[in-house]
Design a protein around this motif. Structure first.
Motif, PDB file in Angstrom:
ATOM      1  N   LEU A 152       0.843  -1.209   0.000  1.00 19.71           N
ATOM      2  CA  LEU A 152       0.000   0.000   0.000  1.00 19.71           C
ATOM      3  C   LEU A 152       0.875   1.255   0.000  1.00 19.71           C
ATOM      4  CD1 LEU A 152      -2.243  -2.043   0.841  1.00 19.71           C
ATOM      5  CD2 LEU A 152      -3.167  -0.236   2.303  1.00 19.71           C
ATOM      6  N   SER A 178      -2.609   5.526   2.071  1.00 12.07           N
ATOM      7  CA  SER A 178      -3.624   4.471   2.215  1.00 12.07           C
ATOM      8  C   SER A 178      -3.326   3.596   3.426  1.00 12.07           C
ATOM      9  CB  SER A 178      -3.660   3.578   0.965  1.00 12.07           C
ATOM     10  OG  SER A 178      -3.967   4.337  -0.172  1.00 12.07           O
ATOM     11  N   TYR A 237     -11.237  -3.040   1.477  1.00  9.66           N
ATOM     12  CA  TYR A 237     -10.486  -1.817   1.155  1.00  9.66           C
ATOM     13  C   TYR A 237      -9.017  -2.159   0.890  1.00  9.66           C
ATOM     14  CZ  TYR A 237      -8.048   2.623   1.851  1.00  9.66           C
ATOM     15  OH  TYR A 237      -7.233   3.713   1.710  1.00  9.66           O
ATOM     16  N   ALA A 275      -6.840  -1.493  -2.453  1.00  7.69           N
ATOM     17  CA  ALA A 275      -5.739  -0.521  -2.365  1.00  7.69           C
ATOM     18  C   ALA A 275      -4.388  -1.125  -2.720  1.00  7.69           C
ATOM     19  CB  ALA A 275      -5.688   0.070  -0.949  1.00  7.69           C
TER      20      ALA A 275
END
Lengths: 201, 201
Positions: free
Chosen positions: B145, B149, B187, B191
């Motif tokens: 990531l 993020s 998520y 990401a």
């Protein structure tokens, strides 16, 4: 009678503020009297169950207010993601405006095991949180999410807000509210088909 | 000396357990002595700062353990989403195994405004939560990531876990952990580019 009822309401609101600021055990009846300006004699008149009853009514008032906030956020929003954003903004604003001194009015009853002090306290926190998730889930369905996604998002939003009320307060930073807001709204956006009509309008 | 140090560790662990079960104010020094089996005279020998010092050391021990859990979860996982899932499963397991009686070892210091009782208590909760989010963010970057993020996900995961420790406990249901797990892992999956190599291996 009107005056007595006013005193009761003032005591409930004072107890709620104090519990949000310092928790259940550190909130003394004398503090509630001082902050509300209510006469000492009114405590056992309005709250024969003493401090646990006062805390239960304060938690119920807190849950009721949160359900109203959720409804107001749903009114202002056009999508499930919008509801998440408005509700998280309200929670963030409350934390910042209190200068990081005010948390949840229900959580202390849970973390301080207040249910061991009197019957009914445990039920109150369970019912308060359920009322909030039920209302969130209701609006998410209304905005086009299927039932399972709505329930999942409601549980996660409540957990995220409750946690941010602790971690943002400890860190004196609104970042946890913003992080929860962004990730939950993203989920809501993906879960709600953009073409879905809003049911009630 | 070894025995004295053992007594100190037992007292810290007993204080941590009690704070997780009933919070800061309801944890009396006498309860800590009883649960740890330590002699009364050892309190002010090991903890000249009294109960606030004991609570600070208990919170530090709690944060240290959580950072270890995060590292262990990262070892078991192959992706950022996997880390979220393993860490949430650990938190869920701890809650269910305690029969919904044990929350966070740091949060009560925040919600009970324990920092008003002694200098340093507020710093402890801030540092404890920061250590946890820093470690989560470190591993998320390690799994591919970008920094922003990773930080956002770390803040949201900690808030989600802290909140679930309250709402799951109140509702006697692991659903909040599962909801936070599903949404945060989703998520993380979006990401982290699937093609990103894991840096350290």
């Amino acid at each position: 009678m009107a005056k007595r009822s006013d005193a009761k309401q003032r005591m409930v609101q004072a107890a709620r503020q104090l519990i949000r600021e310092r928790g259940y055990h550190a909130t003394a009846i004398s503090d509630v009297l001082e902050r509300s300006g209510a006469p000492r004699g009114s405590v056992y008149f309005h709250f024969p169950g003493g401090k646990p009853q006062l805390a239960v009514e304060a938690a119920e008032a807190h849950a009721h207010e949160q359900v109203q906030y959720i409804d107001r956020a749903a009114e202002q929003a056009d999508t499930a993601a919008g509801l998440v954003e408005v509700y998280l903004d309200l929670a963030r604003e409350g934390m910042v405006n209190s200068d990081y001194t005010r948390g949840c009015g229900i959580a202390p009853l849970v973390t301080e095991a207040a249910q061991q002090e009197a019957a009914g306290v445990g039920d109150t926190s369970r019912r308060g949180f359920s009322a909030m998730t039920d209302r969130l889930a209701f609006h998410f369905v209304d905005f086009g999410l299927d039932g399972a996604s709505a329930r999942q998002l409601a549980d996660a939003v409540l957990a995220g807000v409750e946690g941010a009320l602790v971690t943002a307060r400890a860190q004196r930073s609104p970042a946890p509210f913003d992080a929860v807001r962004a990730i939950m709204a993203g989920y809501a956006r993906a879960a709600a088909p953009t073409s879905a009509p809003r049911r009630r309008r």
